[in-house]
Design a protein around this motif. Structure first.
Motif, PDB file in Angstrom:
ATOM      1  N   LYS A   1       0.835  -1.203   0.000  1.00  0.00           N
ATOM      2  CA  LYS A   1       0.000   0.000   0.000  1.00  0.00           C
ATOM      3  C   LYS A   1       0.868   1.250   0.000  1.00  0.00           C
ATOM      4  CE  LYS A   1      -3.988  -2.198   2.073  1.00  0.00           C
ATOM      5  NZ  LYS A   1      -4.822  -2.342   3.256  1.00  0.00           N
TER       6      LYS A   1
ATOM      7  N   ILE B   1       1.769   1.903  -3.478  1.00  0.00           N
ATOM      8  CA  ILE B   1       0.680   2.534  -4.221  1.00  0.00           C
ATOM      9  C   ILE B   1       0.665   4.034  -3.956  1.00  0.00           C
ATOM     10  CG2 ILE B   1      -1.839   2.659  -4.464  1.00  0.00           C
ATOM     11  CD1 ILE B   1      -1.836  -0.387  -3.741  1.00  0.00           C
ATOM     12  N   VAL B   2       0.848   4.442  -2.697  1.00  0.00           N
ATOM     13  CA  VAL B   2       0.859   5.863  -2.359  1.00  0.00           C
ATOM     14  C   VAL B   2       2.033   6.565  -3.045  1.00  0.00           C
ATOM     15  CG1 VAL B   2       1.168   7.499  -0.454  1.00  0.00           C
ATOM     16  CG2 VAL B   2      -0.377   5.563  -0.192  1.00  0.00           C
ATOM     17  N   LYS B   3       3.203   5.962  -2.967  1.00  0.00           N
ATOM     18  CA  LYS B   3       4.377   6.568  -3.611  1.00  0.00           C
ATOM     19  C   LYS B   3       4.205   6.638  -5.121  1.00  0.00           C
ATOM     20  CE  LYS B   3       7.615   5.128  -0.027  1.00  0.00           C
ATOM     21  NZ  LYS B   3       8.735   4.241   0.304  1.00  0.00           N
TER      22      LYS B   3
ATOM     23  N   SER C   1       1.383   6.903  -6.704  1.00  0.00           N
ATOM     24  CA  SER C   1       0.397   7.956  -6.974  1.00  0.00           C
ATOM     25  C   SER C   1       1.043   9.332  -6.950  1.00  0.00           C
ATOM     26  CB  SER C   1      -0.738   7.904  -5.949  1.00  0.00           C
ATOM     27  OG  SER C   1      -1.384   6.663  -5.985  1.00  0.00           O
TER      28      SER C   1
ATOM     29  N   PHE D   1       3.076   9.647 -10.045  1.00  0.00           N
ATOM     30  CA  PHE D   1       2.210   9.847 -11.203  1.00  0.00           C
ATOM     31  C   PHE D   1       1.772  11.312 -11.278  1.00  0.00           C
ATOM     32  CE2 PHE D   1      -1.743   9.638 -13.607  1.00  0.00           C
ATOM     33  CZ  PHE D   1      -1.391   8.807 -14.660  1.00  0.00           C
ATOM     34  N   ALA D   2       1.404  11.885 -10.135  1.00  0.00           N
ATOM     35  CA  ALA D   2       1.010  13.296 -10.111  1.00  0.00           C
ATOM     36  C   ALA D   2       2.175  14.194 -10.529  1.00  0.00           C
ATOM     37  CB  ALA D   2       0.508  13.677  -8.718  1.00  0.00           C
TER      38      ALA D   2
ATOM     39  N   CYS E   1       5.370   5.022 -12.954  1.00  0.00           N
ATOM     40  CA  CYS E   1       4.625   5.037 -11.686  1.00  0.00           C
ATOM     41  C   CYS E   1       3.308   4.282 -11.799  1.00  0.00           C
ATOM     42  CB  CYS E   1       4.393   6.469 -11.232  1.00  0.00           C
ATOM     43  SG  CYS E   1       5.908   7.256 -10.653  1.00  0.00           S
ATOM     44  N   ALA E   2       2.669   4.346 -12.967  1.00  0.00           N
ATOM     45  CA  ALA E   2       1.433   3.581 -13.155  1.00  0.00           C
ATOM     46  C   ALA E   2       1.711   2.084 -13.068  1.00  0.00           C
ATOM     47  CB  ALA E   2       0.798   3.936 -14.496  1.00  0.00           C
TER      48      ALA E   2
ATOM     49  N   GLY F   1       2.509   1.234  -9.433  1.00  0.00           N
ATOM     50  CA  GLY F   1       1.292   1.244  -8.622  1.00  0.00           C
ATOM     51  C   GLY F   1       0.410   0.035  -8.880  1.00  0.00           C
TER      52      GLY F   1
ATOM     53  N   TRP G   1      -0.727  -2.790  -6.296  1.00  0.00           N
ATOM     54  CA  TRP G   1      -2.156  -3.046  -6.122  1.00  0.00           C
ATOM     55  C   TRP G   1      -2.433  -4.554  -6.182  1.00  0.00           C
ATOM     56  CZ3 TRP G   1      -6.184   0.417  -5.382  1.00  0.00           C
ATOM     57  CH2 TRP G   1      -7.460  -0.105  -5.471  1.00  0.00           C
TER      58      TRP G   1
END
Length: 130
Positions: free
Chosen positions: A39, A42-44, A46, A49-50, A78-79, A82, A86
């Motif tokens: 998890k 996933i945060v990293k 995201s 990605f931003a 990053c996608a 992530g 996931w």
């Protein structure tokens, strides 16, 4: 693969020593599951990605295609990172190993595998029966 009695005792002693030495760290390690680790991925991912979107837009705004390309590559990486986190956090992974684990294990019950034979030999050597 199950541990022998001696290995289990050694592991218990190491665990008790860890609790005695640093109970806060031992508690943290005990409560952390692999899903929590994924998890965090996933945060990293995201956040990355931003930042990739920001780089892509900055490249378009500044008319610098190199910056836009770097942003796009960052978004793509990053996608993928992530999505990998996931799948692993959900307990999937889509690997052949999980597919094989879901199949009935009839072959292993019929005849011992190579590792089981090695373990049996090792156990007999440790007991002195050779």
């Amino acid at each position: 693969m199950p541990l022998s009695e001696h290995e289990q005792r050694m592991l218990d002693q190491i665990e008790q020593a860890l609790y005695a030495e640093d109970p806060k760290f031992a508690n943290t390690v005990r409560q952390t599951t692999p899903a929590v680790h994924y998890k965090r991925w996933i945060v990293k991912a995201s956040i990355g990605f931003a930042l990739g979107i920001i780089l892509l837009m900055a490249g378009v705004f500044l008319q610098q295609p190199v910056v836009s390309i770097i942003g796009f590559v960052a978004m793509l990486a990053c996608a993928l990172w992530g999505m990998s986190g996931w799948r692993r956090a959900a307990g999937g992974g889509g690997t052949e190993k999980t597919a094989a684990a879901s199949r009935p294990k009839q072959r292993r019950q019929q005849r011992p595998g190579m590792m089981q034979r090695f373990e049996e030999r090792w156990r007999r050597r440790q007991e002195g029966d050779q």
